[in-house]
Design a protein around this motif. Structure first.
Motif, mmCIF file in Angstrom:
data_model
loop_
_atom_site.group_PDB
_atom_site.id
_atom_site.type_symbol
_atom_site.label_atom_id
_atom_site.label_comp_id
_atom_site.label_asym_id
_atom_site.label_seq_id
_atom_site.Cartn_x
_atom_site.Cartn_y
_atom_site.Cartn_z
ATOM 1 N N ALA A 181 114.385 3.511 -100.951
ATOM 2 C CA ALA A 181 115.605 3.950 -100.255
ATOM 3 C C ALA A 181 115.339 4.244 -98.784
ATOM 4 N N ARG A 182 114.083 4.496 -98.441
ATOM 5 C CA ARG A 182 113.779 4.745 -97.021
ATOM 6 C C ARG A 182 114.050 3.508 -96.169
ATOM 7 N N ASP A 183 113.864 2.345 -96.777
ATOM 8 C CA ASP A 183 114.112 1.103 -96.036
ATOM 9 C C ASP A 183 115.588 0.931 -95.714
ATOM 10 N N ALA A 184 116.439 1.445 -96.616
ATOM 11 C CA ALA A 184 117.876 1.291 -96.414
ATOM 12 C C ALA A 184 118.345 2.090 -95.200
ATOM 13 N N GLN A 185 117.542 3.056 -94.788
ATOM 14 C CA GLN A 185 117.928 3.881 -93.643
ATOM 15 C C GLN A 185 116.885 3.680 -92.546
ATOM 16 N N ASP A 186 116.940 2.525 -91.886
ATOM 17 C CA ASP A 186 115.906 2.180 -90.903
ATOM 18 C C ASP A 186 115.721 3.306 -89.903
ATOM 19 N N THR A 187 114.575 3.941 -90.041
ATOM 20 C CA THR A 187 114.388 5.247 -89.409
ATOM 21 C C THR A 187 113.700 5.167 -88.049
ATOM 22 N N PHE A 188 114.149 5.983 -87.115
ATOM 23 C CA PHE A 188 113.410 6.202 -85.868
ATOM 24 C C PHE A 188 112.411 7.326 -86.139
ATOM 25 N N TYR A 189 111.129 6.983 -86.170
ATOM 26 C CA TYR A 189 110.102 8.009 -86.387
ATOM 27 C C TYR A 189 109.619 8.567 -85.065
ATOM 28 N N ILE A 190 109.441 9.874 -85.001
ATOM 29 C CA ILE A 190 108.840 10.498 -83.813
ATOM 30 C C ILE A 190 107.341 10.597 -84.049
ATOM 31 N N ASP A 191 106.963 11.049 -85.233
ATOM 32 C CA ASP A 191 105.584 10.891 -85.708
ATOM 33 C C ASP A 191 105.656 10.845 -87.239
ATOM 34 N N ASP A 192 104.523 10.955 -87.909
ATOM 35 C CA ASP A 192 104.528 10.794 -89.362
ATOM 36 C C ASP A 192 105.439 11.792 -90.073
ATOM 37 N N ASN A 193 105.628 12.946 -89.458
ATOM 38 C CA ASN A 193 106.383 14.003 -90.154
ATOM 39 C C ASN A 193 107.742 14.299 -89.549
ATOM 40 N N ILE A 194 108.035 13.701 -88.402
ATOM 41 C CA ILE A 194 109.275 14.051 -87.701
ATOM 42 C C ILE A 194 110.093 12.786 -87.433
ATOM 43 N N VAL A 195 111.392 12.868 -87.705
ATOM 44 C CA VAL A 195 112.275 11.707 -87.519
ATOM 45 C C VAL A 195 113.522 12.137 -86.745
ATOM 46 N N LEU A 196 114.238 11.143 -86.216
ATOM 47 C CA LEU A 196 115.619 11.420 -85.805
ATOM 48 C C LEU A 196 116.399 11.338 -87.111
ATOM 49 N N ARG A 197 117.149 12.361 -87.459
ATOM 50 C CA ARG A 197 117.755 12.380 -88.787
ATOM 51 C C ARG A 197 118.591 11.114 -89.013
#
Ligand code: PHE
Length: 335
Positions: free
Chosen positions: A154-170
């Motif tokens: 399901a993570r692929d379905a929400q193509d994520t902007f990662y800031i680092d391994d633990n932080i994302v733009l929601r």
């Protein structure tokens, strides 16, 4: 020529010139010409040395009288000029308050702001409270606590902007469910609007967009309540009962059962086409557990609606990217 005649001559010219004065400036030059250090009358005074001692007192008196007279005339004229100048200045400065003025340019609210305000009005009218959360979010809240473990597809379905391994733009406003539920006691009845981010861009997607999350959790909130509340919201937002809406079975890791809400364009270039406006469902027991609550006791629904999508339907806009281009010809239509 005797002193008397000389003075009379100066007086004559002086009077002539007085007639043609037209400003304080020309007045001052006349004053210098007659009474100044090198002036005509002053010259007479200087020439007194050539008179006999008997003539001097009388001549001196005549000159002084003339001087006083001229000075008086000049001063009076000066007052006249000053009064006239002041009057003219006042006339020029008069403001005609009845003249129409240039209307100052003023801005207006963006269509997304207008629609968000409408949404907030509709939901607060049904007893929901408005809360906000961070746009830069921990992976833990954005995914894990929403029942999306690392490596979950399901993570692929929400193509994520990662800031680092633990932080994302929601990628959605759903992490606010946990943030709020962990710090407040049920019953919980909130909406949480805000910006969300995904690597995506076309006529119905933008890398930055807005969602409005909703969560109603209590001991007895069922799927029927979801349908009822959401339909009431749509009727309130679109100000009509005449809506073409469907609840289509779907899948989200954080709800079970899950639906997507679609709505049909009834006018404009997209007429007859469905547009997905919201994900929704009963909160998954794992997520209720992540709230820190007992899923045997607490149950409820959540939804996450796309503000741009709702605004498109509301105004018949067929390309979502128009909302972010800042073209005034587009924006002015929503005044
Ligand atoms: N978070 C989901 C999304 O962004 C929407 C959703 C919210 C679905 C709440 C169900 C419940 O697609």
């Amino acid at each position: 020529m005797g002193m008397k005649e000389k003075i009379a001559e100066i007086h004559a010219h002086f009077s002539d010139e007085m007639q043609s004065l037209d400003s304080t400036q020309s007045l001052e030059s006349l004053r210098v010409k007659v009474l100044g250090k090198k002036g005509e009358l002053t010259a007479l005074l200087r020439g007194m040395g050539q008179l006999s001692p008997e003539e001097r007192p009388q001549a001196g008196q005549m000159i002084n009288e003339a001087r006083e007279k001229f000075t008086g005339m000049l001063d009076e004229k000066l007052r006249e000029f000053k009064a006239r100048e002041q009057e003219e200045a006042l006339k020029k400065e008069t403001i005609d308050v009845t003249q129409p003025c240039d209307e100052p340019a003023h801005g207006s609210a963006h269509p997304l702001t207008l629609c968000l305000n409408e949404m907030v009005d509709c939901f607060t009218g049904m007893g929901f409270e408005v809360v906000e959360g961070p746009e830069v979010e921990l992976d833990h809240y954005n995914f894990e606590l929403m029942n999306i473990p690392k490596n979950h597809p399901a993570r692929d379905a929400q193509d994520t902007f990662y800031i680092d391994d633990n932080i994302v733009l929601r990628t959605h406003t759903s992490p606010m469910q946990v943030r709020y539920a962990r710090t407040h006691q049920p019953p919980i009845k909130v909406i949480s609007p805000g910006r969300t981010y995904r690597v995506d861009s076309d006529a119905t997607h933008s890398p930055m967009f807005h969602q409005v999350e909703g969560l109603w959790l209590d001991t007895d909130i069922s799927f029927t309540d979801l349908k009822g509340v959401y339909s009431d919201f749509l009727r309130c937002f679109f100000e009509t009962n005449d809506l073409v809406v469907r609840f289509r079975p779907s899948y989200f890791p954080f709800t079970e059962p899950s639906v997507e809400v679609d709505m049909m364009f009834t006018s404009g270039p997209r007429k007859g086409k469905w547009l997905e406006i919201s994900g929704a469902g009963e909160v998954h027991p794992n997520v209720v557990r992540n709230y820190g609550l007992d899923p045997e006791k607490y149950i409820g629904f959540a939804f996450g609606s796309g503000l741009e999508r709702l605004t498109m339907l509301r105004y018949g806009v067929d390309d979502l990217r128009l909302f972010f281009e800042g073209d005034l010809r587009f924006l002015r239509q929503f005044n």
